[in-house]
Design a protein around this motif. Structure first.
Motif, PDB file in Angstrom:
ATOM      1  N   THR A  92       0.833  -1.204   0.000  1.00 47.82           N
ATOM      2  CA  THR A  92       0.000   0.000   0.000  1.00 47.82           C
ATOM      3  C   THR A  92       0.867   1.254   0.000  1.00 47.82           C
ATOM      4  N   SER A  93       1.915   1.234   0.799  1.00 46.35           N
ATOM      5  CA  SER A  93       2.835   2.374   0.858  1.00 46.35           C
ATOM      6  C   SER A  93       3.559   2.556  -0.474  1.00 46.35           C
ATOM      7  N   PHE A  94       3.901   1.459  -1.108  1.00 49.78           N
ATOM      8  CA  PHE A  94       4.575   1.547  -2.402  1.00 49.78           C
ATOM      9  C   PHE A  94       3.666   2.173  -3.454  1.00 49.78           C
ATOM     10  N   GLY A  95       2.386   1.758  -3.491  1.00 52.33           N
ATOM     11  CA  GLY A  95       1.441   2.367  -4.425  1.00 52.33           C
ATOM     12  C   GLY A  95       1.235   3.847  -4.148  1.00 52.33           C
ATOM     13  N   ASN A  96       1.137   4.201  -2.865  1.00 51.93           N
ATOM     14  CA  ASN A  96       0.999   5.619  -2.515  1.00 51.93           C
ATOM     15  C   ASN A  96       2.237   6.413  -2.928  1.00 51.93           C
ATOM     16  N   ALA A  97       3.411   5.803  -2.790  1.00 49.86           N
ATOM     17  CA  ALA A  97       4.648   6.493  -3.175  1.00 49.86           C
ATOM     18  C   ALA A  97       4.682   6.769  -4.670  1.00 49.86           C
ATOM     19  N   VAL A 183      -6.641  12.671   0.401  1.00 53.99           N
ATOM     20  CA  VAL A 183      -5.501  12.934   1.274  1.00 53.99           C
ATOM     21  C   VAL A 183      -4.167  12.768   0.550  1.00 53.99           C
ATOM     22  N   LEU A 184      -4.047  11.795  -0.369  1.00 53.08           N
ATOM     23  CA  LEU A 184      -2.762  11.595  -1.050  1.00 53.08           C
ATOM     24  C   LEU A 184      -2.404  12.800  -1.909  1.00 53.08           C
ATOM     25  N   ALA A 185      -3.396  13.315  -2.641  1.00 52.08           N
ATOM     26  CA  ALA A 185      -3.140  14.517  -3.440  1.00 52.08           C
ATOM     27  C   ALA A 185      -2.865  15.717  -2.535  1.00 52.08           C
ATOM     28  N   ALA A 186      -3.546  15.762  -1.389  1.00 52.70           N
ATOM     29  CA  ALA A 186      -3.379  16.898  -0.477  1.00 52.70           C
ATOM     30  C   ALA A 186      -1.979  16.960   0.105  1.00 52.70           C
ATOM     31  N   VAL A 187      -1.357  15.806   0.375  1.00 48.95           N
ATOM     32  CA  VAL A 187       0.009  15.824   0.916  1.00 48.95           C
ATOM     33  C   VAL A 187       1.050  15.937  -0.189  1.00 48.95           C
ATOM     34  N   SER A 188       0.657  15.662  -1.433  1.00 48.06           N
ATOM     35  CA  SER A 188       1.606  15.754  -2.550  1.00 48.06           C
ATOM     36  C   SER A 188       1.745  17.177  -3.070  1.00 48.06           C
ATOM     37  N   ILE A 189       0.663  17.930  -3.049  1.00 44.00           N
ATOM     38  CA  ILE A 189       0.679  19.287  -3.595  1.00 44.00           C
ATOM     39  C   ILE A 189       1.678  20.197  -2.886  1.00 44.00           C
ATOM     40  N   PRO A 190       1.765  20.188  -1.549  1.00 46.93           N
ATOM     41  CA  PRO A 190       2.771  21.060  -0.910  1.00 46.93           C
ATOM     42  C   PRO A 190       4.197  20.741  -1.331  1.00 46.93           C
ATOM     43  N   GLU A 191       4.520  19.458  -1.493  1.00 38.40           N
ATOM     44  CA  GLU A 191       5.863  19.089  -1.929  1.00 38.40           C
ATOM     45  C   GLU A 191       6.118  19.566  -3.350  1.00 38.40           C
ATOM     46  N   GLY A 192       5.120  19.416  -4.232  1.00 36.07           N
ATOM     47  CA  GLY A 192       5.276  19.905  -5.598  1.00 36.07           C
ATOM     48  C   GLY A 192       5.419  21.410  -5.662  1.00 36.07           C
ATOM     49  N   PRO A 259       4.567  14.971   4.235  1.00 32.74           N
ATOM     50  CA  PRO A 259       3.505  13.982   4.499  1.00 32.74           C
ATOM     51  C   PRO A 259       3.451  13.536   5.950  1.00 32.74           C
ATOM     52  N   TYR A 260       4.601  13.369   6.574  1.00 36.38           N
ATOM     53  CA  TYR A 260       4.614  12.935   7.969  1.00 36.38           C
ATOM     54  C   TYR A 260       4.033  14.006   8.888  1.00 36.38           C
ATOM     55  N   LEU A 261       4.372  15.254   8.632  1.00 38.30           N
ATOM     56  CA  LEU A 261       3.875  16.335   9.474  1.00 38.30           C
ATOM     57  C   LEU A 261       2.379  16.586   9.265  1.00 38.30           C
ATOM     58  N   LEU A 262       1.892  16.395   8.041  1.00 36.27           N
ATOM     59  CA  LEU A 262       0.492  16.688   7.751  1.00 36.27           C
ATOM     60  C   LEU A 262      -0.447  15.596   8.250  1.00 36.27           C
ATOM     61  N   THR A 263      -0.114  14.326   8.003  1.00 36.85           N
ATOM     62  CA  THR A 263      -1.074  13.248   8.289  1.00 36.85           C
ATOM     63  C   THR A 263      -0.466  12.074   9.043  1.00 36.85           C
ATOM     64  N   ASN A 264       0.863  11.979   9.112  1.00 37.93           N
ATOM     65  CA  ASN A 264       1.508  10.829   9.745  1.00 37.93           C
ATOM     66  C   ASN A 264       1.083   9.522   9.082  1.00 37.93           C
ATOM     67  N   GLY A 265       0.789   9.602   7.781  1.00 37.01           N
ATOM     68  CA  GLY A 265       0.405   8.410   7.036  1.00 37.01           C
ATOM     69  C   GLY A 265      -1.074   8.103   7.035  1.00 37.01           C
ATOM     70  N   SER A 271      -2.262   7.774   3.145  1.00 36.38           N
ATOM     71  CA  SER A 271      -1.141   8.626   2.721  1.00 36.38           C
ATOM     72  C   SER A 271       0.191   8.078   3.228  1.00 36.38           C
ATOM     73  N   GLU A 272       0.201   6.798   3.574  1.00 31.12           N
ATOM     74  CA  GLU A 272       1.436   6.176   4.047  1.00 31.12           C
ATOM     75  C   GLU A 272       2.396   5.998   2.880  1.00 31.12           C
ATOM     76  N   LEU A 273       3.611   6.533   3.005  1.00 33.80           N
ATOM     77  CA  LEU A 273       4.656   6.364   2.009  1.00 33.80           C
ATOM     78  C   LEU A 273       5.687   5.380   2.535  1.00 33.80           C
ATOM     79  N   LEU A 274       6.560   4.916   1.650  1.00 38.50           N
ATOM     80  CA  LEU A 274       7.604   3.992   2.087  1.00 38.50           C
ATOM     81  C   LEU A 274       8.491   4.624   3.154  1.00 38.50           C
ATOM     82  N   THR A 275       8.742   5.910   3.013  1.00 38.45           N
ATOM     83  CA  THR A 275       9.616   6.586   3.977  1.00 38.45           C
ATOM     84  C   THR A 275       8.958   6.711   5.344  1.00 38.45           C
ATOM     85  N   THR A 276       7.674   7.075   5.377  1.00 38.91           N
ATOM     86  CA  THR A 276       6.990   7.181   6.662  1.00 38.91           C
ATOM     87  C   THR A 276       6.801   5.804   7.297  1.00 38.91           C
TER      88      THR A 276
END
Length: 319
Positions: A92-97, A183-192, A259-265, A271-276
């Protein structure tokens, strides 16, 4: 007198030809080679200590089961087998990443190319626009996370939901960071948004180096703006574009802080990423061996992504 001089000259033995010194096999003089080594060795040592050594340590630790306190137990490849075959959260984290990567690349590379192209046609205030776009890259990550928390908020109403109400789209108001669909798009937009200005500056510098004579000749031949861009500008900036793509891809695959600060996954693993997930596995569940295996997967993932980028671009060059 002239005859004596000529006879003396004719009688003088011929000078042997000068021998040429053998060419040095090194392309740089000895002093230049020493200078290069003096300036190159310290960064290489620093890179080895700060980057390569932790990777080797993670590779070693991934073969063990360790909670950070008790003795390490050798498990071989069991951590990797578990990661690839028995861990649904990992996939799941891999797909989100991958989704996170796609959104970041569209915003960063597409936005950077668009703004850089517009800047080349801007007659004034270029420096001001470049500074404004670059500001997010130097702002604290925590400040950016707090800013977007306020923008996405539903109670009290944040700016995004307020704008939707103003334009008559109040039905679309939602808690963007709590909605599983957004949520996934919401945590991606700030990074972009954060790094668009950085890549814009790189691409803008490359566009300014394109010879204007080629563009003027194409315009005289009746070429459209798209033909000028695709046939002249983009091929000229292609090396810079490749470098920018590699940078944006590797940075997005290693994205963690926002992503970690916004939702913690959350919510759930939406919104869980491989890094989180790696961070939680190591410092929440204290399974450092398994977390090291996930970190090695991230390293391999970045290397594969860079290899695919170069492979695709090389095929385009051959075609």
């Amino acid at each position: 007198m002239t005859e004596l001089t000529q006879s003396a000259v004719g009688a003088a033995p011929a000078r042997p030809p000068r021998r040429r010194k053998p060419m040095s096999t090194s392309m740089l003089p000895r002093r230049s080679t020493l200078s290069v080594l003096v300036f190159l060795v310290p960064p290489l040592v620093l890179y080895g200590v700060a980057v390569l050594l932790p990777i080797v340590q993670s590779l070693f630790l991934s073969l063990f089961s360790w909670d950070g306190i008790t003795d390490m137990a050798f498990v071989g490849l069991d951590n990797y087998v578990k990661m690839l075959t028995r861990d649904d959260v990992f996939w799941t984290s891999f797909g989100n990443a991958l989704g996170y990567l796609a959104i970041c690349l569209v915003l960063q590379l597409g936005g950077a190319l668009l703004v850089a192209g517009l800047l080349t046609a801007l007659p004034r205030a270029r420096e001001l626009v470049k500074t404004l776009y670059l500001l997010p890259a130097v702002i604290s990550t925590v400040a950016i996370a707090i800013l977007f928390q306020r923008l996405y908020a539903l109670e009290p109403v944040g700016l995004i939901n307020q704008l939707l109400a103003w334009v008559g789209l109040g039905d679309l108001q939602t808690a963007w960071l709590s909605n599983v669909q957004t949520v996934l798009a919401a945590v991606s937009i700030p990074e972009g948004w954060r790094f668009t200005g950085l890549y814009m500056l790189i691409i803008y510098a490359a566009l300014m180096a394109v010879p204007r004579d080629l563009e003027e000749a194409a315009r005289l031949d009746g070429a459209s703006w798209w033909q000028i861009f695709w046939r002249i500008r983009f091929p000229y900036i292609r090396p810079v574009w490749i470098t920018t793509t590699v940078m944006a891809t590797t940075f997005a695959l290693r994205g963690f802080d926002i992503p970690y600060l916004l939702t913690n996954g959350g919510p759930g693993q939406s919104s869980e990423l491989l890094t989180t997930y790696m961070y939680k596995t190591a410092f929440v569940h204290t399974d450092y061996g398994y977390a090291s295996a996930i970190s090695m997967f991230i390293v391999v993932e970045c290397l594969v992504a860079v290899g695919l980028i170069f492979l695709l671009l090389r095929r385009k060059d051959k075609s």
